[in-house]
Design a protein around this motif. Structure first.
Motif, PDB file in Angstrom:
ATOM      1  N   UNK A 133      39.313  43.574  35.341  1.00  0.00           N
ATOM      2  CA  UNK A 133      38.931  43.035  36.645  1.00  0.00           C
ATOM      3  C   UNK A 133      39.312  41.557  36.740  1.00  0.00           C
ATOM      4  N   UNK A 134      39.842  41.187  37.914  1.00  0.00           N
ATOM      5  CA  UNK A 134      40.081  39.776  38.213  1.00  0.00           C
ATOM      6  C   UNK A 134      38.739  39.073  38.440  1.00  0.00           C
ATOM      7  N   UNK A 135      38.718  37.779  38.174  1.00  0.00           N
ATOM      8  CA  UNK A 135      37.554  36.943  38.486  1.00  0.00           C
ATOM      9  C   UNK A 135      37.787  36.315  39.853  1.00  0.00           C
ATOM     10  N   UNK A 136      37.172  36.891  40.889  1.00  0.00           N
ATOM     11  CA  UNK A 136      37.405  36.414  42.247  1.00  0.00           C
ATOM     12  C   UNK A 136      36.686  35.104  42.561  1.00  0.00           C
ATOM     13  N   UNK A 137      35.970  34.554  41.593  1.00  0.00           N
ATOM     14  CA  UNK A 137      35.399  33.219  41.781  1.00  0.00           C
ATOM     15  C   UNK A 137      36.351  32.126  41.278  1.00  0.00           C
ATOM     16  N   UNK A 138      37.527  32.525  40.833  1.00  0.00           N
ATOM     17  CA  UNK A 138      38.557  31.576  40.404  1.00  0.00           C
ATOM     18  C   UNK A 138      39.511  31.339  41.575  1.00  0.00           C
TER      19      UNK A 138
END
Length: 533
Positions: A166-171
């Protein structure tokens, strides 16, 4: 508020699963040149748009939903030039092209994830993904834990397969990267995007454990009882994407893969200037029941009217068993699947399932709004349940300990012509084995048969395009006997579907426009639908 006249509000969109649609080079796998060569099939069918499932470079750990490069074409499927040629040829036939975007996760072969693994704990590279020193209790959608340990001792999150971090969408880098991906495909002429796993991108701060029993719990608007679903940051993200699409000429839209349990869950996405569309999946898991179908139609219709949003109807896709098989088994097993159901070991009445699937198609195409058709549904294909275990490729098969046969049975390459495998799909074998009893279901076999399922779909789509009552608009329910749905749409259109076991009288009408099966004088037989003028 969304564009009231945008193309997607009443479009019929055909889903192409590229690996199984048409093979242009004879290697047993579908590709973009093959899809281009079969575009006239879709033009003759009468669809308004196609949705291409992923064709990006990928190890195919999950059928291409493990993306290694978001701005390329996997060599199995061709080249970017082949993609451009497909879009140009579709546009020449007045068919728009929608592509899949997979923002929740990528492939473990993606260069950024490889860099993250190499960089080690605490590195900026790892911030692009979700690494932590100890896993929480989250489980993968495909079975088993949602965490895998790296050689250096950290764990990374994958809500699906271990090959799909999973991508870190807070980045902020992730946000910027996907904005560039959207622009890349918009500049190549796509009319929109289907957003995969659209409700799961943001995870709640702190990654708290899932509370047992919380899945399916009542939700506040824009929130979820599950810490990896429906986080409020999604709404702002999709508003920002809508602005990017609006900067390009012509209406460009998004349709989101979001399974919603009730209207409260869906309403925030549909209100305002965010998502153009939300798939209406709620008909797909239903048994053949007039009451249950009407309940979903009523709630969804009311939600669309209240929000001004668009919720296209869906009865099949690459993730669910085909309609002929779903409707051809004991419907109590649809409500409460047993282990035998999950393993495809229950009797299927294909004739009954076909009658019901044909009736369901006329219901789908008569409802207000847009609709999606999965490749092969226009041929009345059943699920391929007898595939050898060694041929299966869906990761859900192994991750569930082979307790679920997975989704390969609806992903089998299409039969185009001939009386034996590969049915004109390619020169040799096919990447998934085809059933040996599909000769009567090929496009060629059905093309000149006026009673075929293919010609039922063609007639329905032609009528839908011509009739002023169909597409966007209102509906009014009619009183009907138990087990029957009947509705009118103005001007001058009536739909009746008989879910019950006995024939019922037709309502007053001036002409029969189309029926899913033979009518019996002035009555509508069981498991049959009719369009009346």
């Amino acid at each position: 508020m969304f564009d009231n006249d945008a193309w997607w509000r009443d479009a019929v969109v055909y889903q192409i699963y590229p690996r199984s649609f048409a093979d242009g080079d004879g290697d047993g796998q579908g590709d973009l040149p093959g899809a281009l060569a079969r575009l006239d099939h879709l033009a003759d069918l009468g669809v308004d748009a196609v949705w291409l499932s992923p064709f990006y470079p990928s190890p195919l750990a999950d059928g291409g939903y493990d993306v290694a490069d978001y701005t390329g074409v996997d060599p199995r499927y061709g080249t970017l030039a082949d993609f451009d040629a497909f879009v140009a040829a579709a546009t020449a036939r007045d068919i728009k092209v929608v592509v899949d975007i997979v923002p929740n996760h990528c492939s473990s072969a993606h260069p950024r994830f490889r860099k993250a693994l190499a960089a080690g704990p605490g590195s900026p590279e790892r911030d692009w993904f979700v690494f932590r020193d100890e896993p929480n209790n989250w489980q993968s959608m495909f079975g088993g834990p949602a965490w895998t340990r790296t050689p250096d001792g950290q764990w990374y999150l994958h809500l699906f397969d271990a090959a799909q971090p999973d991508w870190n969408w807070r980045h902020p880098g992730v946000t910027a990267m996907f904005e560039d991906v959207l622009r890349f495909w918009l500049e190549r002429g796509v009319a929109g995007f289907r957003i995969d796993v659209a409700a799961m991108l943001f995870k709640e701060d702190g990654l708290p454990d899932v509370v047992p029993g919380s899945q399916g719990a009542p939700l506040a608007p824009g929130r979820s009882a599950v810490p990896y679903e429906h986080q409020p940051e999604l709404l702002e993200l999709y508003r920002s994407w809508r602005k990017i699409l609006a900067a390009y000429p012509g209406p460009r839209g998004t349709v989101a893969e979001i399974w919603f349990a009730d209207a409260a869950q869906a309403r925030p996405y549909l209100t305002g200037d965010g998502l153009a569309q939300l798939f209406n999946f709620r008909l797909m898991p239903l048994p053949w029941s007039a009451g249950e179908f009407r309940g979903v139609v009523e709630e969804s219709y009311r939600l669309a009217r209240e929000t001004g949003g668009s919720i296209p109807w869906v009865l099949g896709n690459h993730d669910v068993p085909r309609m002929v098989t779903r409707f051809g088994i004991d419907q109590d097993l649809v409500r409460a699947p047993t282990p035998d159901v999950l393993l495809g070991r229950v009797p299927v009445d294909a004739e009954l399932g076909t009658r019901r699937a044909r009736a369901a198609a006329l219901l789908l195409l008569a409802l207000p709004g847009g609709a999606y058709i999965y490749q092969g549904d226009e041929l009345g294909l059943p699920e391929h349940l007898r595939m050898p275990d060694e041929a299966r490729q869906d990761p859900m098969f192994e991750r569930t300990g082979r307790a679920f046969i997975g989704r390969d049975g609806c992903r089998v390459p299409l039969p185009w012509s001939g009386t034996s495998t590969p049915y004109g799909f390619g020169a040799g074998g096919t990447w998934l084995p085809q059933p040996t009893d599909w000769a009567a279901l090929t496009v060629a076999a059905q093309r000149d048969d006026p009673g075929s399922t293919l010609n039922l779909y063609r007639a329905a789509l032609a009528l839908r395009r011509e009739h002023p009552a169909l597409g966007e608009g209102e509906l009014t329910w009619l009183d009907a006997p138990p087990g029957v749905l009947a509705l009118t749409r103005e001007p001058g259109f009536t739909l009746m579907v008989n879910f019950g076991p006995d024939p019922v009288p037709l309502p007053p009408h001036s002409a029969v426009l189309l029926a899913s099966g033979p009518l019996d004088g002035g009555t509508l037989p069981a498991d049959t639908a009719v369009w009346l003028s």
